[in-house]
Design a protein around this motif. Sequence first.
Motif, PDB file in Angstrom:
ATOM      1  N   LEU A 117      51.957  43.950  61.498  1.00  0.00           N
ATOM      2  CA  LEU A 117      51.725  45.123  60.651  1.00  0.00           C
ATOM      3  C   LEU A 117      50.247  45.187  60.324  1.00  0.00           C
ATOM      4  CD1 LEU A 117      54.589  45.099  57.963  1.00  0.00           C
ATOM      5  CD2 LEU A 117      54.260  46.798  59.769  1.00  0.00           C
ATOM      6  N   ARG A 118      49.779  46.395  60.051  1.00  0.00           N
ATOM      7  CA  ARG A 118      48.393  46.568  59.622  1.00  0.00           C
ATOM      8  C   ARG A 118      48.383  47.336  58.316  1.00  0.00           C
ATOM      9  NH1 ARG A 118      43.600  50.445  61.802  1.00  0.00           N
ATOM     10  NH2 ARG A 118      41.817  49.025  61.536  1.00  0.00           N
ATOM     11  N   LEU A 119      47.848  46.711  57.285  1.00  0.00           N
ATOM     12  CA  LEU A 119      47.705  47.356  55.994  1.00  0.00           C
ATOM     13  C   LEU A 119      46.316  47.970  55.870  1.00  0.00           C
ATOM     14  CD1 LEU A 119      49.286  44.672  53.615  1.00  0.00           C
ATOM     15  CD2 LEU A 119      50.421  46.471  54.915  1.00  0.00           C
ATOM     16  N   SER A 120      46.258  49.107  55.183  1.00  0.00           N
ATOM     17  CA  SER A 120      44.984  49.765  54.902  1.00  0.00           C
ATOM     18  C   SER A 120      44.877  50.024  53.413  1.00  0.00           C
ATOM     19  CB  SER A 120      44.884  51.091  55.650  1.00  0.00           C
ATOM     20  OG  SER A 120      44.967  50.914  57.043  1.00  0.00           O
ATOM     21  N   CYS A 121      43.657  50.012  52.923  1.00  0.00           N
ATOM     22  CA  CYS A 121      43.404  50.313  51.519  1.00  0.00           C
ATOM     23  C   CYS A 121      42.094  51.075  51.435  1.00  0.00           C
ATOM     24  CB  CYS A 121      43.341  49.046  50.693  1.00  0.00           C
ATOM     25  SG  CYS A 121      42.798  49.298  48.981  1.00  0.00           S
ATOM     26  N   TYR A 175      41.111  46.572  55.661  1.00  0.00           N
ATOM     27  CA  TYR A 175      42.319  46.452  56.470  1.00  0.00           C
ATOM     28  C   TYR A 175      42.806  45.002  56.465  1.00  0.00           C
ATOM     29  CZ  TYR A 175      40.348  50.784  58.310  1.00  0.00           C
ATOM     30  OH  TYR A 175      39.815  52.044  58.429  1.00  0.00           O
ATOM     31  N   LEU A 176      44.086  44.847  56.657  1.00  0.00           N
ATOM     32  CA  LEU A 176      44.656  43.522  56.846  1.00  0.00           C
ATOM     33  C   LEU A 176      45.577  43.587  58.053  1.00  0.00           C
ATOM     34  CD1 LEU A 176      44.776  40.617  55.695  1.00  0.00           C
ATOM     35  CD2 LEU A 176      46.902  41.307  54.545  1.00  0.00           C
ATOM     36  N   GLN A 177      45.124  43.008  59.151  1.00  0.00           N
ATOM     37  CA  GLN A 177      45.951  42.911  60.347  1.00  0.00           C
ATOM     38  C   GLN A 177      46.793  41.654  60.234  1.00  0.00           C
ATOM     39  OE1 GLN A 177      46.303  45.042  63.018  1.00  0.00           O
ATOM     40  NE2 GLN A 177      47.918  43.646  63.703  1.00  0.00           N
ATOM     41  N   MET A 178      48.097  41.819  60.250  1.00  0.00           N
ATOM     42  CA  MET A 178      49.018  40.705  60.075  1.00  0.00           C
ATOM     43  C   MET A 178      49.821  40.521  61.360  1.00  0.00           C
ATOM     44  SD  MET A 178      50.328  41.415  56.183  1.00  0.00           S
ATOM     45  CE  MET A 178      51.204  42.924  56.623  1.00  0.00           C
ATOM     46  N   ASP A 179      49.617  39.398  62.024  1.00  0.00           N
ATOM     47  CA  ASP A 179      50.311  39.079  63.267  1.00  0.00           C
ATOM     48  C   ASP A 179      51.193  37.846  63.061  1.00  0.00           C
ATOM     49  OD1 ASP A 179      47.210  39.856  64.881  1.00  0.00           O
ATOM     50  OD2 ASP A 179      48.965  41.150  64.705  1.00  0.00           O
ATOM     51  N   SER A 180      52.101  37.651  63.987  1.00  0.00           N
ATOM     52  CA  SER A 180      53.006  36.492  63.930  1.00  0.00           C
ATOM     53  C   SER A 180      53.637  36.356  62.548  1.00  0.00           C
ATOM     54  CB  SER A 180      52.245  35.209  64.286  1.00  0.00           C
ATOM     55  OG  SER A 180      51.659  35.300  65.578  1.00  0.00           O
ATOM     56  N   LEU A 181      54.143  37.453  62.055  1.00  0.00           N
ATOM     57  CA  LEU A 181      54.688  37.473  60.693  1.00  0.00           C
ATOM     58  C   LEU A 181      55.916  36.585  60.578  1.00  0.00           C
ATOM     59  CD1 LEU A 181      54.069  41.203  59.915  1.00  0.00           C
ATOM     60  CD2 LEU A 181      53.347  39.325  58.448  1.00  0.00           C
ATOM     61  N   CYS A 207      46.047  45.580  47.070  1.00  0.00           N
ATOM     62  CA  CYS A 207      44.627  45.662  47.388  1.00  0.00           C
ATOM     63  C   CYS A 207      43.825  45.494  46.095  1.00  0.00           C
ATOM     64  CB  CYS A 207      44.337  47.018  48.013  1.00  0.00           C
ATOM     65  SG  CYS A 207      42.606  47.343  48.353  1.00  0.00           S
ATOM     66  N   ASN A 208      42.720  44.789  46.192  1.00  0.00           N
ATOM     67  CA  ASN A 208      41.826  44.595  45.057  1.00  0.00           C
ATOM     68  C   ASN A 208      40.401  44.866  45.493  1.00  0.00           C
ATOM     69  OD1 ASN A 208      39.867  42.230  43.815  1.00  0.00           O
ATOM     70  ND2 ASN A 208      41.141  43.210  42.280  1.00  0.00           N
ATOM     71  N   ALA A 209      39.640  45.476  44.610  1.00  0.00           N
ATOM     72  CA  ALA A 209      38.224  45.722  44.903  1.00  0.00           C
ATOM     73  C   ALA A 209      37.383  45.439  43.668  1.00  0.00           C
ATOM     74  CB  ALA A 209      38.004  47.151  45.363  1.00  0.00           C
ATOM     75  N   VAL A 210      36.263  44.801  43.886  1.00  0.00           N
ATOM     76  CA  VAL A 210      35.269  44.598  42.833  1.00  0.00           C
ATOM     77  C   VAL A 210      34.138  45.586  43.114  1.00  0.00           C
ATOM     78  CG1 VAL A 210      33.692  42.978  41.742  1.00  0.00           C
ATOM     79  CG2 VAL A 210      35.906  42.181  42.595  1.00  0.00           C
ATOM     80  N   MET A 211      33.993  46.561  42.222  1.00  0.00           N
ATOM     81  CA  MET A 211      33.127  47.692  42.505  1.00  0.00           C
ATOM     82  C   MET A 211      32.274  48.059  41.302  1.00  0.00           C
ATOM     83  SD  MET A 211      35.792  50.229  44.488  1.00  0.00           S
ATOM     84  CE  MET A 211      36.852  50.543  43.091  1.00  0.00           C
ATOM     85  N   GLN A 216      48.375  50.143  44.070  1.00  0.00           N
ATOM     86  CA  GLN A 216      49.727  50.196  43.513  1.00  0.00           C
ATOM     87  C   GLN A 216      50.670  49.210  44.179  1.00  0.00           C
ATOM     88  OE1 GLN A 216      48.519  52.282  45.722  1.00  0.00           O
ATOM     89  NE2 GLN A 216      50.115  52.637  47.238  1.00  0.00           N
ATOM     90  N   GLY A 217      50.277  48.669  45.304  1.00  0.00           N
ATOM     91  CA  GLY A 217      51.116  47.711  46.015  1.00  0.00           C
ATOM     92  C   GLY A 217      51.911  48.364  47.125  1.00  0.00           C
ATOM     93  N   THR A 218      52.107  47.609  48.183  1.00  0.00           N
ATOM     94  CA  THR A 218      52.922  48.075  49.300  1.00  0.00           C
ATOM     95  C   THR A 218      53.832  46.936  49.748  1.00  0.00           C
ATOM     96  OG1 THR A 218      52.881  49.141  51.489  1.00  0.00           O
ATOM     97  CG2 THR A 218      51.180  47.491  51.063  1.00  0.00           C
TER      98      THR A 218
END
Length: 120
Positions: A18-22, A79-85, A95-99, A112-114
Amino acid sequence: QVQLVESGGGLVQPGGSLRLSCAASGSIFSIYAMAWYRRAPGKQRELVAAIISGGDTNYADSVKGRFTISRDNPKNTVYLQMDSLKPEDTAVYYCNAVMIVADTNETDYWGQGTQVTVSS
């Protein structure tokens, strides 16, 4: 108003990917770091992977070699590419960001979470 909007979660079989995006949006001056955390049922939230503005990355031992974090700076997206889950990767991913953001001293933002479910 600053927002982090996640996408890409779902149900996948063990061994799948799966690939997560934020995407961060709003009056953002700069982003120092972006990261993914997860919380599995009955467990505490844990850091999965992080990437800072210079490109350095950090991974939890449990995902090293399987997950890859990357960042598109012009798009303020991580992005978070997740393989061999594995089934133990099942969790809500945040997702978290320091901005640095206009008109506030707040620097720590969360999506919000997925849900990611790994099951046959």
